[in-house]
Design a protein around this motif. Structure first.
Motif, short mmCIF file in Angstrom:
data_model
loop_
_atom_site.label_atom_id
_atom_site.label_comp_id
_atom_site.label_asym_id
_atom_site.label_seq_id
_atom_site.Cartn_x
_atom_site.Cartn_y
_atom_site.Cartn_z
N ALA A 33 0.61 -1.20 0.15
CA ALA A 33 -0.01 0.08 -0.45
C ALA A 33 0.29 1.57 -0.12
O ALA A 33 1.27 2.35 -0.73
N ASN A 36 2.87 2.15 -3.32
CA ASN A 36 1.94 2.40 -4.38
C ASN A 36 2.12 3.91 -4.21
O ASN A 36 1.32 4.54 -5.31
N PHE A 96 -7.79 -2.17 -1.54
CA PHE A 96 -6.42 -1.61 -2.44
C PHE A 96 -6.77 -2.62 -3.32
O PHE A 96 -6.49 -1.84 -4.31
N THR A 100 -6.41 -0.83 -7.25
CA THR A 100 -5.26 -1.14 -8.36
C THR A 100 -5.99 -1.37 -9.94
O THR A 100 -4.75 -0.94 -10.36
N GLN A 119 -8.52 2.36 -3.51
CA GLN A 119 -7.25 2.54 -2.84
C GLN A 119 -7.15 2.86 -1.38
O GLN A 119 -6.52 1.93 -0.87
#
Length: 484
Positions: A33, A36, A96, A100, A119
């Protein structure tokens, strides 16, 4: 504390749990997480070209992320009392993963923004659950090392994110920033489904919809208002009204939580002096940290004329050393307590900030790397030891509330810090041009940066003063009434 909560606590025997796989599941999810979150900013120029949008529009990819987390995190204290650890974490990672996939396949900007919001929902659910789980499964004398491992992940993602993103964009396409994360997120879901165990206490308190509404308007308004202020003018009606309305809603939220029998965010945690001190210190320190996170890339790319990839490489050594230092400082905290780490750490932060006030267009890359390393070593000595100290003073039934408070205020501090230091920098640059109408743009930027780092230094001094009062505390027994 009520009887039902005590009964719930007694029903979960964490001493027989295998901590290693649980921590691994949490760490993998957090890394995915947070990595990203730091990958995308460097792709903004490419996204603006592809979708034919302005900088103000593209900024919503960051603003919406902070906004969703700022709204969601205060409610996680309530959610963790209604849903199990597995339910919370798996829901977070699945959200999440879905976000994505949507981002990677987005045909238009609005779809990309929707994916980014999904997300953020996952990240906002996951971070407080992760910290709360560590508090529950580790005794106070071993929490420093465990929190240090979490710190390694939290710092390592931002360290490699910009450089990795620059490399991916140079060789592939911005969509690969999401495509490459999909298998990691899927693996995290599978690993957590197999190894993660329930450790939360399900007391299922009454759901106070008015408190949730006030929290959402309040923290959402403040984060949004300061984020918009960082983009432009502090006096814009949109900025003023969202901050004012947000501030009033937060005040009403606080009053309601203090009088409610079952508050969704138990502010009585502030009755514990070490938690209160640490919370204020972290608020100040996060504002200072965000100043360098925002200002240094600007300096490297605008004044020293580096590419995004080279700027990422320049900042990588400090980030990696910060990540490596996190578990080391955690182990040292377990052995020696917080003061021998927090005070030297804050002094290193202040030294770095003061030396940053002397940077210029002639500053070498090596000099910036050195100052950045000093700054982040200092941060690593402060952040996890200080947070662990504050949370250690809380009884177990306040763990979800303590972690939610810290995570919420860090989001608020990030929004305020970003807006404040961008404004200080812009003001300093305008003053430079007023005195030098034909001045060099790089010199104008540096003049603004000097002012911003000076203010950051003095704000850091407040953190140091608070740091002198931080000390090791004894965790209360859950049966004690004490201050609860």
């Amino acid at each position: 504390m009520n009887v039902s909560s005590e009964a719930a606590n007694a029903s979960i025997d964490v001493s027989k749990l295998k901590r290693g796989p649980i921590v691994a599941a949490l760490v993998i999810g957090a890394f995915v997480a947070i990595l990203n979150e730091t990958l995308l900013n460097i792709a903004f120029p490419d996204l603006m070209k592809e979708f034919a949008i302005t900088p103000a529009t593209i900024q919503w990819l960051s603003t919406s992320y902070m906004l969703v987390i700022g709204i969601l995190v205060p409610v996680t204290a309530l959610l963790q009392q209604w849903f199990t650890t597995r339910q919370m974490f798996l829901t977070a990672m699945i959200l999440f993963l879905i976000g994505t996939v949507i981002c990677g396949a987005a045909p238009i900007f609005s779809v990309l923004l929707v994916g980014r919001v999904i997300q953020a929902l996952g990240t906002g659910l996951m971070l407080p659950v992760m910290m709360n789980t560590i508090l529950v499964i580790y005794p106070p004398e071993k929490r420093g090392g465990a929190m240090g491992m979490i710190g390694l992940v939290i710092m390592f993602g931002p360290a490699i994110g910009p450089t990795l993103a620059g490399l991916i964009i140079d060789q592939l396409d911005w969509r690969w920033l999401f495509f490459l994360v999909i298998p990691l997120a899927a693996f995290s879901v599978i690993f957590a489904a197999v190894y993660l165990r329930n450790v939360s206490d399900l007391t299922k308190p009454r759901v106070d919809l008015l408190s949730i509404m006030l929290s959402s308007i309040g923290f959402g308004g403040i984060v949004y208002g300061f984020s918009k202020a960082g983009e432009g003018s502090w006096t814009a009606p949109e900025v003023v009204w969202t901050i004012v309305v947000g501030g009033i809603a937060v005040l009403l939220f606080i009053i309601r939580q203090l009088v409610a029998a079952e508050p969704i965010l138990n502010l009585r945690a502030f009755k514990y002096p070490m938690f209160a001190l640490v919370t204020v210190m972290m608020l100040v320190l996060m504002m200072t940290l965000f100043s360098t996170m925002i200002l240094l890339p600007l300096f490297l790319q605008t004044a020293l004329m580096m590419t995004a990839f080279k700027a990422g490489l320049t900042l990588m050594p400090g980030g990696i050393i910060n990540g490596v230092m996190a578990p080391i400082s955690g182990k040292l905290f377990d052995k020696f307590g917080p003061r021998v780490l927090v005070i030297p750490g804050l002094i290193l932060v202040l030294i770095a900030l003061w030396l940053f006030t002397g940077i210029s267009v002639q500053t070498s890359t090596g000099h910036v790397v050195t100052l950045h390393i000093i700054l982040l070593i200092g941060i690593s000595l402060v952040m996890m030891p200080a947070q662990t100290t504050g949370l250690n003073q809380l009884p177990r039934h306040l763990y979800p509330h303590g972690t939610a408070i810290l995570n919420t205020l860090q989001q608020v501090a990030g929004a305020i810090g970003t807006a404040l230091f961008i404004s200080i920098m812009s003001s300093g640059t305008k003053n430079y041009y007023a005195a030098n109408p034909k001045g060099d743009p790089a010199e104008g930027l540096v003049a603004g940066l000097h002012n911003a780092f000076v203010i950051a230094f003095w704000i850091g001094c407040i953190a140091l003063i608070i740091g002198f009062f931080i000390k090791r505390v004894q965790a209360p027994q859950e049966g004690e009434k004490g201050l609860a």
